[in-house]
Design a protein around this motif. Structure first.
Motif: not given
Length: 273
Positions: A2-4, A89-99
């Motif tokens: 996966i390319d983050v 929107l906060d959850a969307v922004s946090r998702l790549p950080v968690l990945i």
């Protein structure tokens, strides 16, 4: 692997697209109805735009599911995420950080991580399609008219994106066969347009003008069993036509059925007549 980095860009884009999509979902609330306020003015408004509502609420729910799954994977516990649009929107922004953290922790092969990355990549494309802003490489394929199917794999044939700009030269494509063989599997308009009836009340015919019937119609026409036709197909005695009925039912050539019935000794009286 996966390319983050692209996922951060995708998340930013999605946070800009979702509020615009939300505007397509809303309708008058119960409190704003022309016939006056109701006893429950706080009832959630009913979406009037089904495609927009489907995509919006799917993202609204799924982004929380993936956020919770990744948080549990990394920390063993997760906090409740409220249901407001801002929280989405906060959850969307946090998702790549968690990945990214999951990859650093060696969880790159975990299905939660893989599914979250795929979903985050897919969501902006779905939203753009509803907003009618699909990019050139995201234009949808169109199912073939007349339920035409590939004679090789029986998958539905399709018209490529942009076909409406040149309908007179629009080829039909079988994408599964193309992917399998590595070479384009297609039919020119002269080969497929005669298979599409101009009038639904006219008898269906194939490219050679031979009448086509469904198994049920054949059973009535020849006083036989519809199941018998499917047995013949399974045994390779006859083959269904390349096109299908509007409801997806397989079609058979009348001449093939007659020939098979004669060979089986079931049509002597009719032939003699």
């Amino acid at each position: 692997m996966i390319d983050v980095e692209p996922l951060y860009t995708t998340a930013r884009e999605l946070t800009q697209l979702l509020p615009r999509l939300a505007h397509l979902v809303g309708a008058l609330s119960n409190a704003d109805r022309p016939d006056g306020p109701t006893s429950r003015p706080d009832v959630h408004r009913i979406p009037w735009n089904t495609p927009a509502a489907t995509v919006f609420f799917d993202v609204h729910a799924d982004v929380r599911t993936y956020e919770n799954a990744l948080t549990l994977l990394l920390h063993g516990r997760a906090k409740y995420r409220a249901g407001s649009d801002a929280d989405t929107l906060d959850a969307v922004s946090r998702l790549p950080v968690l990945i990214a953290h999951a990859l650093d922790a060696g969880h790159g092969d975990h299905w939660d991580v893989i599914d979250a990355a795929k979903a985050l990549t897919r969501w902006p494309r779905l939203v753009r399609a509803v907003l009618d802003e699909a990019r050139p490489d995201e234009q949808p394929w169109t199912k073939a008219p007349g339920n035409l199917v590939c004679p090789h794999c029986e998958d539905r044939l399709e018209l490529a994106p942009g076909w409406s700009d040149h309908p007179e030269s629009a080829d039909l494509h079988c994408r599964p066969c193309t992917a399998t063989t590595g070479t384009p599997v297609r039919w020119a308009p002269a080969q497929w347009t005669p298979l599409v009836p101009a009038d639904g009340d006219e008898p269906l015919v194939d490219e050679h003008g031979v009448q086509l019937v469904t198994a049920r119609e054949a059973a009535e026409m020849f006083a036989t069993s519809a199941d018998l036709l499917h047995v013949w197909v399974h045994r390779g005695h006859i083959a269904p036509a390349s096109r299908r009925e509007s409801d997806g039912a397989r079609l058979f050539r009348v001449s093939d059925i007659e020939a098979r019935l004669v060979a089986a000794g079931r049509l002597r009286d009719r032939v003699a007549a």
